[in-house]
Design a protein around this motif. Structure first.
Motif, PDB file in Angstrom:
ATOM      1  N   TYR A 128       8.958  14.263  12.738  1.00 25.08           N
ATOM      2  CA  TYR A 128       9.183  13.186  11.836  1.00 25.08           C
ATOM      3  C   TYR A 128      10.660  13.078  11.439  1.00 25.08           C
ATOM      4  CZ  TYR A 128       9.398  11.363   6.930  1.00 25.08           C
ATOM      5  OH  TYR A 128       9.538  10.760   5.759  1.00 25.08           O
ATOM      6  N   LYS A 160      -0.531   5.907  -5.280  1.00 29.06           N
ATOM      7  CA  LYS A 160      -0.983   6.455  -4.088  1.00 29.06           C
ATOM      8  C   LYS A 160      -1.039   7.973  -4.241  1.00 29.06           C
ATOM      9  CE  LYS A 160      -0.518   6.322   0.945  1.00 29.06           C
ATOM     10  NZ  LYS A 160       0.401   5.396   1.948  1.00 29.06           N
ATOM     11  N   SER A 173       0.149  -2.762   6.791  1.00 23.77           N
ATOM     12  CA  SER A 173       0.179  -2.760   8.107  1.00 23.77           C
ATOM     13  C   SER A 173      -1.073  -4.009   8.550  1.00 23.77           C
ATOM     14  CB  SER A 173      -0.279  -1.661   8.811  1.00 23.77           C
ATOM     15  OG  SER A 173      -1.833  -1.209   8.414  1.00 23.77           O
ATOM     16  N   THR A 183       4.728   8.377   7.934  1.00 21.81           N
ATOM     17  CA  THR A 183       5.155   9.715   7.101  1.00 21.81           C
ATOM     18  C   THR A 183       4.403  10.676   7.052  1.00 21.81           C
ATOM     19  OG1 THR A 183       3.613   8.560   5.239  1.00 21.81           O
ATOM     20  CG2 THR A 183       5.904   7.522   5.380  1.00 21.81           C
ATOM     21  N   THR A 195      15.779   8.945   0.517  1.00 17.31           N
ATOM     22  CA  THR A 195      15.195   9.631  -0.743  1.00 17.31           C
ATOM     23  C   THR A 195      14.518  10.877  -0.161  1.00 17.31           C
ATOM     24  OG1 THR A 195      13.914   9.190  -2.460  1.00 17.31           O
ATOM     25  CG2 THR A 195      13.159   7.946  -0.469  1.00 17.31           C
ATOM     26  N   THR A 250       0.843  -1.311   0.137  1.00 17.60           N
ATOM     27  CA  THR A 250      -0.074   0.023   0.246  1.00 17.60           C
ATOM     28  C   THR A 250       0.764   1.337  -0.138  1.00 17.60           C
ATOM     29  OG1 THR A 250      -0.146  -0.132   2.454  1.00 17.60           O
ATOM     30  CG2 THR A 250      -2.053  -1.080   1.124  1.00 17.60           C
ATOM     31  N   GLY A 251       2.057   1.250   0.145  1.00 14.12           N
ATOM     32  CA  GLY A 251       3.050   2.397   0.384  1.00 14.12           C
ATOM     33  C   GLY A 251       3.325   2.889  -1.346  1.00 14.12           C
ATOM     34  N   LEU A 252       3.480   4.268  -1.172  1.00 13.68           N
ATOM     35  CA  LEU A 252       3.927   4.766  -2.434  1.00 13.68           C
ATOM     36  C   LEU A 252       5.185   4.335  -3.079  1.00 13.68           C
ATOM     37  CD1 LEU A 252       3.300   7.203  -4.500  1.00 13.68           C
ATOM     38  CD2 LEU A 252       4.682   8.664  -2.964  1.00 13.68           C
ATOM     39  N   LEU A 253       6.046   4.309  -2.295  1.00  9.44           N
ATOM     40  CA  LEU A 253       7.553   3.629  -2.726  1.00  9.44           C
ATOM     41  C   LEU A 253       7.371   2.108  -2.820  1.00  9.44           C
ATOM     42  CD1 LEU A 253      10.423   3.975  -3.738  1.00  9.44           C
ATOM     43  CD2 LEU A 253      10.949   4.224  -1.252  1.00  9.44           C
ATOM     44  N   ASP A 272       2.053  -6.275  11.353  1.00 10.98           N
ATOM     45  CA  ASP A 272       2.244  -5.058  12.131  1.00 10.98           C
ATOM     46  C   ASP A 272       3.827  -5.027  12.404  1.00 10.98           C
ATOM     47  OD1 ASP A 272       2.449  -2.759  13.560  1.00 10.98           O
ATOM     48  OD2 ASP A 272       0.733  -3.432  14.716  1.00 10.98           O
ATOM     49  N   ILE A 273       4.318  -4.113  12.036  1.00 11.19           N
ATOM     50  CA  ILE A 273       5.966  -4.133  12.181  1.00 11.19           C
ATOM     51  C   ILE A 273       6.063  -3.674  13.632  1.00 11.19           C
ATOM     52  CG2 ILE A 273       6.975  -3.799   9.895  1.00 11.19           C
ATOM     53  CD1 ILE A 273       7.440  -0.995  10.521  1.00 11.19           C
ATOM     54  N   PHE A 309      14.559   2.573   4.262  1.00 11.85           N
ATOM     55  CA  PHE A 309      14.461   3.763   3.624  1.00 11.85           C
ATOM     56  C   PHE A 309      14.373   5.203   4.641  1.00 11.85           C
ATOM     57  CE2 PHE A 309      13.363   1.125   0.305  1.00 11.85           C
ATOM     58  CZ  PHE A 309      14.105   1.621  -0.661  1.00 11.85           C
ATOM     59  N   LYS A 315      13.106   9.926  12.103  1.00 11.05           N
ATOM     60  CA  LYS A 315      13.561   9.069  11.123  1.00 11.05           C
ATOM     61  C   LYS A 315      15.165   9.032  11.300  1.00 11.05           C
ATOM     62  CE  LYS A 315      12.163   7.618   7.647  1.00 11.05           C
ATOM     63  NZ  LYS A 315      11.574   6.310   7.140  1.00 11.05           N
ATOM     64  N   LEU A 335       8.975  12.373  -2.910  1.00 11.19           N
ATOM     65  CA  LEU A 335       8.484  11.141  -3.752  1.00 11.19           C
ATOM     66  C   LEU A 335       7.174  11.598  -4.656  1.00 11.19           C
ATOM     67  CD1 LEU A 335       8.952   8.270  -1.611  1.00 11.19           C
ATOM     68  CD2 LEU A 335      10.481   8.984  -3.205  1.00 11.19           C
TER      69      LEU A 335
HETATM   70  N1  LIG Z   1       6.570  10.474   0.517  1.00 10.79           N
HETATM   71  C1  LIG Z   1       7.917  11.067   0.338  1.00 10.79           C
HETATM   72  O1  LIG Z   1       7.745  12.037  -0.259  1.00 10.79           O
HETATM   73  C2  LIG Z   1       8.998  10.350   1.239  1.00 10.79           C
HETATM   74  C3  LIG Z   1      10.168  11.167   1.107  1.00 10.79           C
HETATM   75  C4  LIG Z   1      11.557  11.084   1.597  1.00 10.79           C
HETATM   76  C5  LIG Z   1      11.385   9.679   2.238  1.00 10.79           C
HETATM   77  N2  LIG Z   1      10.537   8.734   2.189  1.00 10.79           N
HETATM   78  C6  LIG Z   1      10.595   7.755   2.996  1.00 10.79           C
HETATM   79  O2  LIG Z   1      10.257   6.582   2.133  1.00 10.79           O
HETATM   80  C7  LIG Z   1       9.739   5.644   2.585  1.00 10.79           C
HETATM   81  C8  LIG Z   1       8.382   5.245   2.037  1.00 10.79           C
HETATM   82  O3  LIG Z   1       7.265   6.378   2.000  1.00 10.79           O
HETATM   83  P1  LIG Z   1       6.238   6.282   1.466  1.00 10.79           P
HETATM   84  O4  LIG Z   1       5.779   7.713   1.128  1.00 10.79           O
HETATM   85  O5  LIG Z   1       6.199   5.335   0.311  1.00 10.79           O
HETATM   86  O6  LIG Z   1       5.181   5.645   2.613  1.00 10.79           O
HETATM   87  P2  LIG Z   1       3.602   5.755   2.471  1.00 10.79           P
HETATM   88  O7  LIG Z   1       3.049   5.828   1.277  1.00 10.79           O
HETATM   89  O8  LIG Z   1       3.122   6.451   3.584  1.00 10.79           O
HETATM   90  O9  LIG Z   1       3.481   4.120   3.035  1.00 10.79           O
HETATM   91  C9  LIG Z   1       3.945   4.030   4.408  1.00 10.79           C
HETATM   92  C10 LIG Z   1       3.593   2.488   4.489  1.00 10.79           C
HETATM   93  O10 LIG Z   1       3.826   1.889   5.694  1.00 10.79           O
HETATM   94  C11 LIG Z   1       2.995   0.993   6.122  1.00 10.79           C
HETATM   95  N3  LIG Z   1       2.884   0.779   7.548  1.00 10.79           N
HETATM   96  C12 LIG Z   1       2.234   2.043   8.400  1.00 10.79           C
HETATM   97  N4  LIG Z   1       2.380   1.513   9.662  1.00 10.79           N
HETATM   98  C13 LIG Z   1       2.698   0.101   9.658  1.00 10.79           C
HETATM   99  C14 LIG Z   1       2.875  -0.837  10.629  1.00 10.79           C
HETATM  100  N5  LIG Z   1       2.502  -0.760  11.824  1.00 10.79           N
HETATM  101  N6  LIG Z   1       3.426  -2.164  10.185  1.00 10.79           N
HETATM  102  C15 LIG Z   1       3.590  -2.315   9.116  1.00 10.79           C
HETATM  103  N7  LIG Z   1       3.407  -1.624   7.974  1.00 10.79           N
HETATM  104  C16 LIG Z   1       3.108  -0.398   8.341  1.00 10.79           C
HETATM  105  C17 LIG Z   1       1.789   1.479   5.396  1.00 10.79           C
HETATM  106  O11 LIG Z   1       0.642   0.477   5.499  1.00 10.79           O
HETATM  107  P3  LIG Z   1      -0.903   0.689   5.705  1.00 10.79           P
HETATM  108  O12 LIG Z   1      -1.215   1.180   4.077  1.00 10.79           O
HETATM  109  O13 LIG Z   1      -1.278  -0.605   5.921  1.00 10.79           O
HETATM  110  O14 LIG Z   1      -1.057   1.761   6.651  1.00 10.79           O
HETATM  111  C18 LIG Z   1       2.214   1.864   4.160  1.00 10.79           C
HETATM  112  O15 LIG Z   1       2.333   0.642   3.192  1.00 10.79           O
HETATM  113  C19 LIG Z   1       9.394   6.091   4.297  1.00 10.79           C
HETATM  114  O16 LIG Z   1      10.568   5.547   4.855  1.00 10.79           O
HETATM  115  C20 LIG Z   1       9.658   7.461   4.071  1.00 10.79           C
HETATM  116  O17 LIG Z   1      10.165   8.059   5.339  1.00 10.79           O
HETATM  117  C21 LIG Z   1       9.188   9.228   1.863  1.00 10.79           C
END
Ligand SMILES: NC(=O)c1ccc[n+]([C@@H]2O[C@H](COP(=O)([O-])OP(=O)(O)OC[C@H]3O[C@@H](n4cnc5c(N)ncnc54)[C@H](OP(=O)(O)O)[C@@H]3O)[C@@H](O)[C@H]2O)c1
Length: 293
Positions: free
Chosen positions: A131, A163, A38, A68, A155, A15-18, A42-43, A105, A135, A158
């Protein structure tokens, strides 16, 4: 490592963007990704993570799960720290126990943004948002734990399919408005998730470890990124530049968080393409197919 046929557990991969882009990239490379949300595992629950790993017996563990929500984190500190600071070393310890590589990440928000030249992987984190601090704590926890097969990828900014993200949000808003205001005094490195995923696999192919920075080449303000997206989409919407002070948010964001990519380029021989090229693929490809525009 050679990825063909390898089992890859990806927390956040369903489900996450990345995570979704990583899942596609591993599948394309002939690996056997196990994408999780999740709901699947659940991590924050070490026992269920252990049971899952016992059942799947992966060759590689990837953590693309995180807390995030940058502004909400200012109020939900405990949750942000549990996911971003406590969980990563725990996952690394389970990878170490199984003798498999671990990929984690992180973010450009671990930097305060006082520099005016791109941040290097060895620059000391100095965040000020909850945040960013959570991190940075996660990174430090991993370094302290010291499992030598750990790859930490920072990174930033994004955008990509699967998503809602900044670019899609801007284009959606433009459907109902003639004018938008977007901040033009924060500078960063936009990154297209399919590119970040492909570059991650390039690092894994070379068994890279330690901290790497990954984004597309070039730098931008949020205003420049929004303007370029609106132009590519051919939408009739004016994007007005405003200072951060005109758009107050709960969390303070770095004014400058451009990532230096040279360690990645040296390690892989790959130069990430410019964010404008990647944005064109996203807006004219992914989003058009999904008929967002
Ligand atoms: N988005 C950005 O612009 C950006 C920029 C820099 C770095 N990053 C880093 O890149 C990484 C990915 O970010 P993203 O934007 O792709 O994240 P995201 O779309 O918010 O996705 C977060 C993911 O984490 C899962 N998650 C949340 N709580 C959890 C739990 N308790 N147990 C297991 N899984 C859980 C979510 O599952 P559910 O859908 O089930 O909640 C979802 O799949 C992160 O480390 C973030 O810090 C992101």
């Amino acid at each position: 490592m050679q990825l063909k046929g390898k089992g890859v557990v990806i927390f956040g991969g369903r489900t996450g963007l990345l995570g979704q882009a990583l899942t596609r990239a591993f599948r394309l490379a002939g690996a056997r990704p196990v994408p999780l949300s999740s709901q699947d595992c659940d991590i924050l629950d070490p026992r269920s993570v252990e049971l899952l790993l016992d059942r799947r017996d992966p060759d590689l563990i990837v953590n693309a799960a995180a807390y995030t929500q940058v502004d909400l984190a200012e109020e939900q500190e405990e949750m942000a720290f549990a996911l971003n600071a406590t969980a990563p070393p725990l996952l690394a310890s389970l990878a170490a126990k199984r003798l498999v590589p671990f990929v984690h990440f992180s973010t450009d928000f671990v930097f305060r943004g006082t520099k005016r030249t791109p941040y290097q992987p060895y620059d000391e984190p100095d965040p000020f948002s909850v945040y960013g601090i959570s991190k940075a704590d996660g990174e430090r926890g991993l370094l302290r734990f010291g499992y030598e097969r750990t790859l930490i990828i920072r990174t930033s900014w994004l955008f990509g399919p699967g998503k809602m993200n900044f670019v899609e949000n801007i284009l959606t808003l433009c459907e109902t408005r003639n004018t938008l205001t977007v901040v033009n005094d924060q500078m960063g490195s936009p990154a297209y998730t399919p590119d970040v995923a492909a570059y991650t696999l390039a690092l894994l192919a070379r068994d890279e470890t330690g901290i790497h920075h990954l984004a597309n080449s070039g730098e931008a303000t949020w205003h420049a990124l929004a303007t370029q997206a609106v132009t590519l989409a051919g939408l009739d919407c004016h994007v007005e530049p405003v200072p951060t002070s005109a758009y107050p948010t709960k969390a303070v964001r770095p004014a400058y968080s451009v990532l230096d990519l040279s360690r990645f380029i040296q390690a892989t021989g790959v130069t990430p393409r410019h964010w404008q090229q990647a944005l064109a693929d996203y807006v004219l490809g992914d989003l058009k197919r999904g008929s967002v525009i």
